[in-house]
Motif scaffolding. Structure first.
Motif, short mmCIF file in Angstrom:
data_model
loop_
_atom_site.label_atom_id
_atom_site.label_comp_id
_atom_site.label_asym_id
_atom_site.label_seq_id
_atom_site.Cartn_x
_atom_site.Cartn_y
_atom_site.Cartn_z
N LYS A 131 -6.24 40.69 90.93
CA LYS A 131 -5.98 39.66 90.03
C LYS A 131 -4.49 40.10 89.08
N VAL A 132 -3.43 39.26 89.16
CA VAL A 132 -2.27 39.59 88.29
C VAL A 132 -2.81 39.51 86.85
N SER A 133 -2.70 40.64 86.17
CA SER A 133 -2.94 40.60 84.66
C SER A 133 -1.85 40.27 83.91
N LYS A 134 -2.10 39.88 82.35
CA LYS A 134 -1.12 39.66 81.70
C LYS A 134 -0.11 40.74 81.46
N GLU A 135 -0.66 42.06 81.47
CA GLU A 135 0.04 43.14 81.31
C GLU A 135 1.10 43.35 82.26
N ARG B 279 8.43 47.98 88.50
CA ARG B 279 9.46 48.99 88.09
C ARG B 279 10.70 48.89 88.97
N ARG B 280 10.38 48.80 90.12
CA ARG B 280 11.39 49.08 91.25
C ARG B 280 11.99 47.49 91.75
N LYS B 281 11.43 46.66 90.96
CA LYS B 281 11.79 45.06 91.01
C LYS B 281 11.66 44.64 92.46
N ASP B 282 10.70 45.28 93.19
CA ASP B 282 10.68 45.17 94.52
C ASP B 282 9.15 43.94 94.74
N LEU B 283 9.80 42.63 94.93
CA LEU B 283 9.03 41.50 95.15
C LEU B 283 8.15 41.54 96.54
N ARG B 284 8.86 41.99 97.60
CA ARG B 284 8.35 42.26 98.83
C ARG B 284 7.09 43.02 98.87
N MET B 285 7.29 44.55 98.20
CA MET B 285 6.47 45.40 98.01
C MET B 285 5.00 44.94 97.09
N VAL B 286 5.32 44.07 95.90
CA VAL B 286 4.32 43.70 95.05
C VAL B 286 3.59 42.65 95.85
N LYS B 287 4.03 41.68 96.72
CA LYS B 287 3.20 40.95 97.50
C LYS B 287 2.17 41.46 98.58
N LEU B 288 2.93 42.47 98.92
CA LEU B 288 2.14 43.31 99.85
C LEU B 288 0.95 44.04 99.38
N LEU B 289 1.12 44.44 98.08
CA LEU B 289 0.11 45.07 97.30
C LEU B 289 -1.14 44.20 96.87
N ILE B 290 -0.66 43.05 96.55
CA ILE B 290 -1.65 42.09 96.00
C ILE B 290 -2.25 41.16 97.00
N GLU B 291 -1.32 40.32 98.03
CA GLU B 291 -2.12 39.55 98.94
C GLU B 291 -2.20 40.09 100.45
N ARG B 292 -3.80 39.69 100.67
CA ARG B 292 -4.24 40.14 101.98
C ARG B 292 -3.48 39.23 103.03
N GLY B 293 -3.04 40.04 104.04
CA GLY B 293 -2.26 39.36 105.21
C GLY B 293 -0.89 38.93 104.78
N SER B 294 -0.19 39.67 103.57
CA SER B 294 1.16 39.22 103.35
C SER B 294 2.03 39.79 104.42
N GLY B 295 3.09 38.80 104.55
CA GLY B 295 4.05 39.23 105.57
C GLY B 295 3.79 38.72 107.00
N LYS C 68 0.62 33.02 91.06
CA LYS C 68 -0.70 33.69 90.92
C LYS C 68 -1.32 32.93 89.48
N GLY C 69 -0.57 32.02 88.91
CA GLY C 69 -1.36 31.42 87.86
C GLY C 69 -1.47 32.21 86.50
N CYS C 70 -0.88 33.23 86.66
CA CYS C 70 -0.94 34.08 85.10
C CYS C 70 -0.28 33.54 83.86
N VAL C 71 -1.15 33.29 82.98
CA VAL C 71 -0.62 32.74 81.70
C VAL C 71 -0.13 33.97 80.83
N PRO C 72 1.15 33.77 80.32
CA PRO C 72 1.71 34.99 79.31
C PRO C 72 1.04 34.53 78.10
N ASP C 73 0.78 36.03 77.42
CA ASP C 73 0.25 35.73 75.93
C ASP C 73 1.58 35.76 75.06
N MET C 74 1.25 35.57 73.82
CA MET C 74 2.21 35.17 72.82
C MET C 74 3.35 36.23 72.59
#
Length: 249
Positions: free
Chosen positions: A211-215, A182-198, A236-242
């Motif tokens: 894992k990144v979910s469709k939601e 919601r903050r559109k913070d790519l750096r933070m999102v990567k930090l949360l998802i990836e181990r060793g990010s940065g 991350k290879g997340c495939v969007p739903d319809m």
């Protein structure tokens, strides 16, 4: 009524005339929340009380409870590392995993957005000192409140420490990640998802924390965060739903 007020004022003034050491003894006997608040003078006396008094006061108030002694002690604003060390020496209770109280993170929201966090901003040094002193912490207590609050206030160093020590971004339906999206913070999102990010010198790719979910992808689309959408789909290879595909048109 007037006589009662006079008696109350007289009792208060008499207490203020007592030696500080005796006031400490009275408080350790009474274990009163209200005594330090009865006058400005008493408030100052107890505010600057030594760690040994604070530790004994907190120890006596926390003992006898079925709760973890150290977890309960940490909830007191008076509690410091010295206080916990004193309790550790006095108590026969084994040290178990401590839960971090909300009070350590609640005031983070009062920081102005224009300010930048440093390594010396609390509660970062306090948490580091707890680990150095040999205490173990449950960083996911209260449904991951600590991590979510750190993400909300963009305290990157604190977020990194919490993640490195075992905090998980998946609590409350990935709330910490959703806040970052919601903050559109790519750096933070990567930090949360990836181990060793940065990290500059990352020898091998580590497994992601989640894992990144469709939601989450759909939320990024709704927030018009195109860099996050690209990251979720391409990296991350997340495939969007319809429904998400329709929103992306």
């Amino acid at each position: 009524m007037k006589d009662g007020l006079k008696l109350q004022r007289l009792s208060k003034s008499c207490l203020e005339l007592l030696p500080v050491e005796l006031l400490y003894e009275i408080q350790l006997y009474a274990l009163s929340h209200s005594l330090p608040c009865t006058s400005h003078s008493l408030h100052v006396i107890f505010k600057f009380a030594p760690s040994s008094f604070r530790a004994e006061y907190i120890f006596l108030r926390s003992s006898g409870s079925s709760e973890n002694l150290y977890t309960k002690a940490l909830r007191y604003p008076l509690c410091s590392l010295d206080v916990l060390r004193f309790i550790k020496l006095q108590s026969r209770n084994p040290i178990t995993i401590l839960e971090l109280p909300k009070r350590l993170f609640r005031d983070l929201g009062t920081r102005r957005a224009s300010s930048k966090w440093t390594d010396q901003d609390q509660p970062l040094p306090f948490i580091r000192d707890l680990y150095t002193a040999g205490f173990s912490l449950d960083l996911n207590s209260i449904n991951g409140y600590a991590l979510t609050k750190a993400v909300q206030t963009e305290f990157y160093a604190l977020v990194k420490l919490l993640l490195d020590k075992g905090a998980s971004p998946t609590y409350k339906d990935n709330l910490a990640v959703r806040v970052a999206i919601r903050r559109k913070d790519l750096r933070m999102v990567k930090l949360l998802i990836e181990r060793g990010s940065g990290e500059v010198h990352k020898r091998r790719r580590l497994e992601d924390r989640m894992k990144v979910s469709k939601e989450l992808l759909k939320l990024a689309v709704k927030c018009n965060a195109q860099d996050l959408v690209d990251y979720f789909t391409r990296e991350k290879g997340c495939v969007p739903d319809m429904q998400t595909l329709y929103l992306m048109r």
